[in-house]
Structure formats: structure tokens, C-alpha cells
Design an enzyme around this catalytic site. Structure first.
Site, short mmCIF file in Angstrom:
data_model
loop_
_atom_site.label_atom_id
_atom_site.label_comp_id
_atom_site.label_asym_id
_atom_site.label_seq_id
_atom_site.Cartn_x
_atom_site.Cartn_y
_atom_site.Cartn_z
N ARG A 78 0.85 -1.19 0.00
CA ARG A 78 0.00 0.00 0.00
C ARG A 78 0.89 1.24 0.00
O ARG A 78 1.71 1.41 0.91
CB ARG A 78 -0.90 -0.01 1.24
CG ARG A 78 -1.67 1.26 1.42
CD ARG A 78 -2.62 1.26 2.63
NE ARG A 78 -3.20 2.58 2.73
CZ ARG A 78 -3.10 3.37 3.79
NH1 ARG A 78 -2.51 2.97 4.89
NH2 ARG A 78 -3.62 4.58 3.75
N HIS A 122 -2.80 10.96 0.94
CA HIS A 122 -2.22 10.72 2.26
C HIS A 122 -1.53 12.02 2.67
O HIS A 122 -0.32 12.07 2.83
CB HIS A 122 -1.28 9.52 2.23
CG HIS A 122 -0.95 8.95 3.57
ND1 HIS A 122 -1.08 7.60 3.87
CD2 HIS A 122 -0.48 9.51 4.72
CE1 HIS A 122 -0.71 7.37 5.12
NE2 HIS A 122 -0.33 8.52 5.66
N GLU A 167 -7.12 8.44 6.64
CA GLU A 167 -7.34 9.08 7.93
C GLU A 167 -7.82 10.53 7.82
O GLU A 167 -7.12 11.45 8.28
CB GLU A 167 -6.06 9.01 8.78
CG GLU A 167 -5.55 7.60 9.00
CD GLU A 167 -4.32 7.55 9.91
OE1 GLU A 167 -3.79 8.61 10.28
OE2 GLU A 167 -3.88 6.44 10.23
N ASN A 292 -7.08 1.57 10.18
CA ASN A 292 -5.77 1.84 10.76
C ASN A 292 -5.93 1.78 12.27
O ASN A 292 -6.69 2.53 12.86
CB ASN A 292 -5.27 3.25 10.37
CG ASN A 292 -4.84 3.30 8.90
OD1 ASN A 292 -4.96 2.31 8.18
ND2 ASN A 292 -4.35 4.44 8.47
N TYR A 294 -3.89 1.39 16.06
CA TYR A 294 -2.65 1.39 16.85
C TYR A 294 -2.90 1.19 18.33
O TYR A 294 -2.09 0.58 19.03
CB TYR A 294 -1.88 2.70 16.64
CG TYR A 294 -1.33 2.83 15.24
CD1 TYR A 294 -0.08 2.31 14.92
CD2 TYR A 294 -2.09 3.43 14.21
CE1 TYR A 294 0.42 2.39 13.63
CE2 TYR A 294 -1.59 3.52 12.92
CZ TYR A 294 -0.33 2.99 12.63
OH TYR A 294 0.16 3.06 11.36
N GLU A 346 -3.30 -0.30 8.20
CA GLU A 346 -2.11 0.09 8.96
C GLU A 346 -2.19 -0.52 10.35
O GLU A 346 -3.23 -0.45 11.01
CB GLU A 346 -2.00 1.61 9.15
CG GLU A 346 -1.50 2.36 7.97
CD GLU A 346 -1.36 3.87 8.24
OE1 GLU A 346 -1.09 4.26 9.40
OE2 GLU A 346 -1.54 4.63 7.28
O1 IFM Z 1 2.88 7.58 10.05
C1 IFM Z 1 1.51 7.59 10.27
C2 IFM Z 1 0.76 7.45 8.97
O2 IFM Z 1 1.11 8.43 8.04
C3 IFM Z 1 -0.73 7.54 9.22
N1 IFM Z 1 -1.13 6.63 10.25
C4 IFM Z 1 -0.38 6.62 11.49
C5 IFM Z 1 1.10 6.48 11.19
C6 IFM Z 1 1.89 6.47 12.52
O3 IFM Z 1 1.67 7.64 13.24
#
Ligand code: IFM
Length: 443
Positions: A78, A122, A167, A292, A294, A346
Site C-alpha cells: 500500500r 495521504h 485518515e 488503521n 494502533y 495500517e
Molecule cells: O505515520 C503515520 C501514517 O502516516 C498515518 N497513520 C499513522 C502512522 C503512525 O503515526
């Protein structure tokens, strides 16, 4: 080797990057300026005073980088297109050299049997468009759709998977309300306008892509999530978590999936230009949703966010909570009645690494990935139509306002020499892909 059950056949393992974070070559081959070139020049905007003008020099080293992907056995990659490389002024004249770069990259990927997943936006908006209001003007949605048409006409014969925006929560609120990202404004009303216009851009972008592409083409959006989860099994905590405002979900996933903003979001969107007909377009069917993920927030009744589970924290200060990935995947599955395929577009972690004897023993990143892969596997067992998983990121890269002080790569980059070194997490991903299952890390 000990393994858990396999992922479905054809499960799409990959890594993700974005143009400004890795490409460099900011002033080459006719690329126009973007809001990130401008933002990086503002005093104290970037912690280490750096910018993306060289980054990982991927623009010149893409062949070497695709060879690395092949070595890791990636099935998909990606990446994002830099809008100002294609249209230096944001609209109007097309820059053939910009298109030629992505032509070469796509051909190189296909020759290595790696499926390209392309994000159109992006975060690197052409500066020329920002001067005309950027995302705060409704016109931006049409500008984006026109840009999407140009790119899909050029690459759509080979690229079949398109992501409109990455995002949009970050684009709108980090960029226009908190001033932490480009274009660096601190204005709630502007952020509200940008947020709604980004959703409109997604809607018009999808229409444009479908009009320019063939029937095999799939298009979706990538959203970031930070789910609010009950800190315990108690009914009070469960209710408290449910009632907590989930800005990312309510601001973007909910309007896309239901065609309406909830009341809390409408309150936040004061100042946005929402017109009759917008919501129906925004709710158009996506061929997939990109997630995405985290971290997650634990909520306790009467106390709000708590950390009494004593989580590990990454270098970003994000709590490591793999169960949150399972939670958001199952929530989206229910919200889409199981009808929309999902990709993790992500997931990954920043930790400090050390290169010793040509190796990077990034034990914590390996453990992070293993735990999140297992959470995804559990979600699949629970019925989620998860089609693929892209680790963020292929390379250490420019982490926006945090410059080169964060390290998300499964490949280490020495920014002085541009030497790439596969970390243990990269070899771990290779083993997971080969087994198509969550294997135990080798000692
Ligand atoms: O690096 C970023 C990415 O550009 C978008 N999502 C989160 C990642 C980590 O912060």
C-alpha cells in the site's frame, strides 16, 4: 514451529507507506509544492527541524525497495500518490514525469508479483489548492475527484484496489483545529468544514474512480480508529464506554455506514457546509473499509480513561492493546452487517532500535505484531470478513511533526547512507506470510 489456525487462503499480507514520508525528490521532475513542504518550514513545527525533501529517497531507490518487499514475500504493497507530482498546481496541467514515476513503481511491483493498493490522498495537498481554501472549501471535493480521474486513467489498467483518503480525521482536526499537522491552522469552524468536505471528496472520488475504471476495480477509504473499551466486565463500565464520545468513529465511519451524523457530531460540525443530498452520497457503498489501528482507550464509569491494566507504551506513547483491534474489527463487521470486506490498512509500532552486527533485534515490535496478528485471527474466527493486513511501515520514515525521531519500519533506514537493514520484525513478517498463520518468533 508452533502455529495458530491459518488465515484464509489468499489472505493479503503487505506493508504500507505514504508518498511524503518516504519519497524525497521534493524538487524533482516537476513536482509541485505541497502543504507539508510549507508546514515543515514553520518555526518549531517539526520536532527535529527536518522535512521530507529527501526522506528515504524512495523516488530513486524504489527498485531496491521492491526487491526488499519481494525478499519478505509480501503479497501486496500500500503506497500513496503525491497529488502535486501529478498535478503541480493541484488541477489543470498534468505532469507526465510524475505519472511516469508511479508507472515504473506499479510495473516493478507487478513484475515482483506484489499487488499495488493505492491511496490517492495521504495528506500532501498541493499548496496551490491550499491558497484557494484547501479542504475548507467545498470545491475541494471536485478537485479531488478530477485528480482521482487523472490517476485512475493512467494506472487503472494495472491497479485494481484504490483507497480515496487516508485518515481524514487527522487531515481535518490535526491540520485545521489543533495545528499539529499541515496546513497548521487552529480554528474549530475551519476544521468542521474540512471534515465534511473530506467526506464529500471521498464520495465524489469514489464516483470518479468507478467512472474511470473497469468492473474489476475496488474502491474504499482508510479510517483511523481508537476504540473506547470498558476497563472491566462490569455493566457500569460497559455503559460508560458505550456512552463515551468516539470522535473518529462518529465523525467518519458512522456517516459513511449510516448516512447520518449523530447529534454529538452535528454539535461538533457547527460551521460546516452540509447540504441536502450530501449524506446520501457519503453513504454510497464502499467495496471495502480500511482500518488503521494502533491503540485503544479503556473507560471506567465515573473516571473516564484509565491505565490500570498497566499497558506497555510504544515510543509514540501509545498503549499496546491488541484486543482493541479485535474490538474495532468486530464492531465494523456488525455495523456493515458483514457485507463489507475489511482490510487492516495500517498497524505497527514505533520503538527505539539498534543496529548491531548488521541485525536489528526489535523484540518489542515482533511481540507487538504477533499479538495484533493473533487478534486479527480471532476476529476472523468470529466471522469478520478480513481480507488482508498491511503493516505500518515498510521503512523507518518521516513521522510528520515528529520528524525522523520515530521508527515504525520493519526495515531500518540509515538516513546518512540510505542503507536498508531488515529488522527481526521484517523476518518475522516473512515467516508469518510463508505460513499464513501466526507463527512463534524464532529465537
Ligand atoms: O505515520 C503515520 C501514517 O502516516 C498515518 N497513520 C499513522 C502512522 C503512525 O503515526
Amino acid at each position: 514451529m508452533n502455529t495458530t489456525p491459518s488465515f484464509p487462503p489468499g489472505f493479503l499480507w503487505g506493508t504500507a507507506t505514504s508518498s511524503y514520508q518516504i519519497e524525497g525528490a521534493a524538487n524533482e521532475d516537476g513536482r509541485g509544492r505541497s502543504i507539508w513542504d510549507d508546514f515543515c518550514r514553520y518555526k518549531d513545527a517539526i520536532t527535529d527541524g527536518s522535512d521530507g525533501s529527501v526522506a528515504c529517497d524512495h523516488y530513486h531507490r524504489y527498485r531496491e525497495d521492491v526487491a526488499l518487499m519481494k525478499q519478505l514475500g509480501l503479497k501486496a504493497y500500500r503506497f500513496s500518490i503525491a497529488w502535486p507530482r501529478i498535478l503541480p498546481e493541484g488541477r489543470g496541467a498534468i505532469n507526465p514525469k510524475g505519472i511516469a514515476f508511479y508507472d515504473r513503481l506499479v510495473d516493478e511491483l507487478l513484475a515482483a508479483n506484489i499487488r499495488p493498493f493505492v491511496t490517492l490522498y495521504h495528506w500532501d495537498l498541493p499548496s496551490a489548492l491550499n491558497a484557494q481554501g484547501g479542504w475548507t472549501t467545498r470545491d475541494s471535493a471536485a478537485w479531488f475527484a478530477d485528480y482521482a480521474t487523472v490517476v485512475v486513467r493512467a494506472l487503472g489498467d494495472r491497479v485494481k484496489d484504490w483507497i480515496t483518503l487516508n485518515e481524514p480525521w487527522c487531515s481535518a482536526y490535526l491540520g485545521y483545529e489543533f495545528g499539529m499537522h499541515a496546513p497548521g491552522y487552529q480554528n474549530k469552524a475551519l476544521a468542521a468544514r474540512a471534515a465534511h468536505n473530506l467526506l464529500l471528496a471521498h464520495a465524489l472520488g469514489m464516483q470518479a474512480i468507478r467512472a474511470a475504471a473497469d468492473a474489476e476495480t475496488r474502491v474504499g477509504i482508510t479510517l483511523n480508529f481508537e476504540p473506547r473499551l470498558p476497563a472491566s466486565d462490569s455493566e457500569e463500565d460497559r455503559q460508560a464506554a458505550e456512552q463515551e464520545f468516539d470522535w473518529m468513529y462518529e465523525g467518519f465511519a458512522e456517516p459513511i455506514l449510516t448516512g447520518a451524523y449523530g447529534q454529538r457530531m452535528l454539535d461538533r460540525l457547527a460551521g460546516a457546509d452540509i447540504r441536502a443530498g450530501d449524506m446520501a452520497m457519503i453513504a454510497a457503498r464502499n467495496d471495502f473499509i480500511g482500518v488503521n489501528y494502533y491503540s485503544a482507550v479503556h473507560i471506567r464509569a465515573g473516571r473516564g480513561a484509565v491505565y490500570d491494566d498497566d499497558p506497555e507504551f510504544t515510543l509514540m506513547g501509545w498503549a499496546v492493546r491488541p484486543h482493541g483491534l479485535h474490538a474495532i474489527l468486530t464492531k465494523l463487521h456488525r455495523a456493515t452487517h458483514g457485507r463489507t470486506p475489511i482490510y487492516v490498512t495500517e498497524n505497527g509500532a514505533s520503538f527505539t532500535d539498534m543496529v548491531t552486527d548488521g541485525r536489528v533485534h526489535d523484540v518489542r515490535r515482533v511481540a507487538y505484531l504477533r499479538a495484533h496478528f493473533a487478534a486479527a485471527q480471532r476476529a476472523i474466527q468470529d466471522g469478520v470478513d478480513l481480507r488482508g493486513y498491511f503493516v505500518w511501515s515498510l521503512l523507518d520514515n518521516f513521522e510528520w511533526a515528529l520528524g525522523y525521531q520515530q521508527f515504525f519500519g520493519i526495515v531500518h533506514v540509515d538516513y546518512t547512507t540510505q542503507k536498508r537493514t531488515i529488522k527481526d520484525s521484517g523476518y518475522y513478517l516473512r515467516d508469518v506470510i510463508a505460513a499464513n498463520a501466526v507463527v512463534e518468533p524464532s529465537a
